[in-house]
Design an enzyme around this catalytic site. Structure first.
Site, PDB file in Angstrom:
ATOM      1  N   HIS A 283       0.813  -1.216   0.000  1.00 16.99           N
ATOM      2  CA  HIS A 283       0.000   0.000   0.000  1.00 16.99           C
ATOM      3  C   HIS A 283       0.845   1.265   0.000  1.00 16.99           C
ATOM      4  O   HIS A 283       0.374   2.324  -0.421  1.00 16.99           O
ATOM      5  CB  HIS A 283      -0.926   0.015   1.208  1.00 16.99           C
ATOM      6  N   CYS A 284       2.110   1.188   0.440  1.00 16.23           N
ATOM      7  CA  CYS A 284       2.883   2.411   0.665  1.00 16.23           C
ATOM      8  C   CYS A 284       3.795   2.792  -0.496  1.00 16.23           C
ATOM      9  O   CYS A 284       3.688   3.888  -1.043  1.00 16.23           O
ATOM     10  CB  CYS A 284       3.722   2.267   1.940  1.00 16.23           C
ATOM     11  N   ILE A 285       4.722   1.919  -0.858  1.00 13.41           N
ATOM     12  CA  ILE A 285       5.802   2.300  -1.766  1.00 13.41           C
ATOM     13  C   ILE A 285       5.297   2.731  -3.147  1.00 13.41           C
ATOM     14  O   ILE A 285       5.791   3.713  -3.704  1.00 13.41           O
ATOM     15  CB  ILE A 285       6.833   1.157  -1.898  1.00 13.41           C
TER      16      ILE A 285
END
Length: 435
Positions: free
Chosen positions: A270-272
Site C-alpha cells: 500500500h505504501c511504496i
C-alpha cells in the site's frame, strides 16, 4: 480535560476505538488489548466485522486463536459508527489510495471523519494513521472537528501518527517499531504521546502533524527511489550480461555507505507504489517539481512491461508465441511470505499476459483463492498445486514473488521455461531466464 484523558490512558481505563480493521488496524486492536485496554473495532465492511465477531481471522499472520481470545475479553467489531461516542480514543486506519489519474484519493479519510463527527464528544483524542500528504490533518480533519464546536487542545485532541506496519517481518512488531507522533497543538501532542507510550516501546515526537505526515512520505520515498535505482541498474546489467543480484551481494559486503535494495517486477504494497505521488501532487501547490521522485516512479512503473518483454523473448527463443501459451505465475502477494495483495505487481503481470492472449494460472500458498481487488480485473482462479506434472504442463513459469514455501529445486527440475524476476536462482541454466 487533558489531565483526565492522560490519567485514563495511564490506568488503561480508557476505551480505544480502532476505525479500519485491515493490516494496520487489526494489529493495533491486538496490541491495545494485550496491555489491558477495552477496544472497539469499527469498519464499513460487514464481512470483516462478522469474521472478527465470529472468531475468524482474514489476515494470515494473525491467528484465529488470537481473535477468539480478544472476543472473550470483551472486544467487539461493529459497522455502527455511533459506537464511536463510547471511545475515549479513536484511531483512523483507513486506505489512502490513488484515483485513476494517479492523484491522492482522500475519500476514505474524509468520509470516515464525517461519519464520526456527529458522535464526537469533549475529552476524546483522534489520531490519524493513514499515509497522506502534509496538511491533511490540519486542512481536512481539523475544520470538521471544530465545526462540531470542539476546541482542539482544550476539550478535544487531534494528532497524526503514521502507521509503520511490515506484514510478515518477524523481527519487528507493533510494540517494537518506533512511533512518530505530531499534534495540532502542544496539548494534543501530549495526549498522543500518552496514548502511544502505553503500547509502543519508543514514541518519537515531532513539532507538528505536517512534519509527521512528511516523515512517513520520506521513509517510503527513500525506498521507492532506491528501488528505482536498482531496477534501472538491473536493466543496464542485463544488457551487459551481468547478474545484478551477484553485484548487489558483492556491494553489500561493504560495511559502510551502502544499503542493499533489490530489483523486482514492480512495486507492491500500500505504501511504496503510492506514497511518492502524494508528495509530488502536494509539491505542485508550492511550485515545486519533484523530478527525482517522479523519475524513480517512472522506472518502477515500467518494470512489469520489462518483465513481459523478457518473457516474450524467452518464449520466442523456444519457438512459441505468447498468444496461446500457458503461463503459471508463482506468487501473487506483493512480497514474499505474506498474503497481502495490495498493489501487487503480479496482478499487473497477469492482466498483461491475458491481454496478449496467454492462458494464465497462479500458485501462491498464502493466497488460496484469487480475491476481488479494487481497480483490477478479477481472475476466477484458485492456487495451483506445484506438482511435477502441473509444472511440466505450462509453457512458462514466471517467478513473480519468491515465497520460501516454494520448492525451487522441483520447479527447476520440471518447468520447461522459468522467468525469474527475483534472482532466486543463483546458477544459470538454459531454461532459466533472469528478468
Amino acid at each position: 480535560m487533558l489531565s483526565e484523558l492522560i490519567a485514563s490512558l495511564k490506568s488503561h481505563d480508557a476505551t480505544i476505538g480502532i476505525v479500519g480493521l485491515g493490516y494496520v488496524g487489526l494489529p493495533l486492536v491486538l496490541r491495545f488489548h494485550e496491555v489491558g485496554f477495552h477496544v472497539i473495532g469499527l469498519d464499513i465492511d460487514q464481512a470483516k466485522v462478522d469474521a472478527l465477531n465470529g472468531g475468524r481471522s482474514y489476515i494470515e499472520h494473525i491467528s484465529a486463536e488470537r481473535i477468539v481470545e480478544i472476543g472473550k475479553s470483551g472486544f467487539e467489531a461493529t459497522v455502527d459508527f455511533s459506537r464511536a461516542e463510547e471511545a475515549d480514543v479513536l484511531i483512523l486506519c483507513v486506505p489512502t489510495p490513488l484515483n485513476k489519474h494517479r492523484e491522492p484519493d482522500l475519500s476514505f479519510v474524509i468520509d470516515t471523519t464525517e461519519s464520526l463527527v456527529p458522535f464526537l464528544r469533549p475529552g476524546q483524542l483522534l489520531s490519524l494513521e493513514s499515509t497522506t500528504f502534509p496538511g491533511t490533518t490540519e486542512e481536512e480533519l481539523r475544520p470538521r472537528i471544530e465545526a462540531r464546536g470542539l476546541r482542539l487542545g482544550e476539550d478535544f485532541f487531534l494528532v497524526y501518527s503514521p502507521e509503520r506496519e511490515d506484514p510478515g517481518n518477524v523481527s519487528f512488531s507493533t510494540r517494537t517499531i518506533p512511533k512518530v507522533c505530531g499534534g495540532t497543538t502542544p496539548e494534543c501532542l501530549k495526549a498522543g504521546l500518552a496514548l502511544y507510550g502505553e503500547v509502543i516501546d519508543r514514541v518519537v515526537p515531532v513539532s507538528s502533524t505536517r512534519a509527521a505526515e512528511l516523515t512517513k512520505l520520506l521513509e517510503n520515498i527513500h525506498r521507492a527511489v532506491n528501488i528505482g535505482l536498482v531496477n534501472e541498474m538491473k536493466i543496464v546489467a542485463d544488457k551487459m550480461g551481468i547478474d545484478i543480484h551477484e553485484v548487489i551481494r558483492a556491494a553489500a559486503t561493504k560495511p559502510f555507505g551502502f544499503v542493499p535494495y533489490y530489483p523486482g517486477p514492480g512495486l507492491g504494497g500500500h505504501c511504496i507504489p503510492i506514497d511518492p505521488f502524494y508528495l509530488t501532487w502536494k509539491a505542485r501547490e508550492y511550485g515545486v517539481n519533484t523530478r527525482f521522485i517522479e523519475l524513480a516512479g517512472e522506472v518502477n512503473s515500467a518494470m512489469p512491461d520489462y518483465v513481459i518483454g523478457k518473457l516474450v523473448s524467452a518464449l520466442n527463443a523456444a519457438r512459441k508465441s505468447i498468444n496461446g501459451s500457458s503461463v503459471l505465475v508463482l506468487g501473487i502477494a506483493y512480497k514474499k511470505n505474506v498474503d497481502d495483495m495490495r498493489e501487487s505487481p503480479s496482478v499487473a503481470l497477469m492482466e498483461r499476459l491475458q491481454d496478449m492472449g496467454a492462458t494464465v494460472a497462479y500458485s501462491d500458498p498464502h493466497v488460496p483463492v484469487f480475491p476481488h481487488l479494487r481497480d483490477h480485473a478479477h481472475f476466477d482462479l484458485r492456487s495451483a498445486e506445484l506438482t511435477p506434472e502441473i509444472l511440466a504442463s505450462f509453457d512458462c513459469v514466471l517467478i513473480a514473488t519468491d515465497h520460501d514455501r516454494f520448492d525451487y529445486d522441483v520447479i527447476k527440475l520440471h518447468a520447461k521455461l522459468i522467468v525469474d524476476t527475483r534472482g532466486r536462482y543463483l546458477q544459470t541454466a538454459p531454461h532459466i531466464v533472469k528478468a
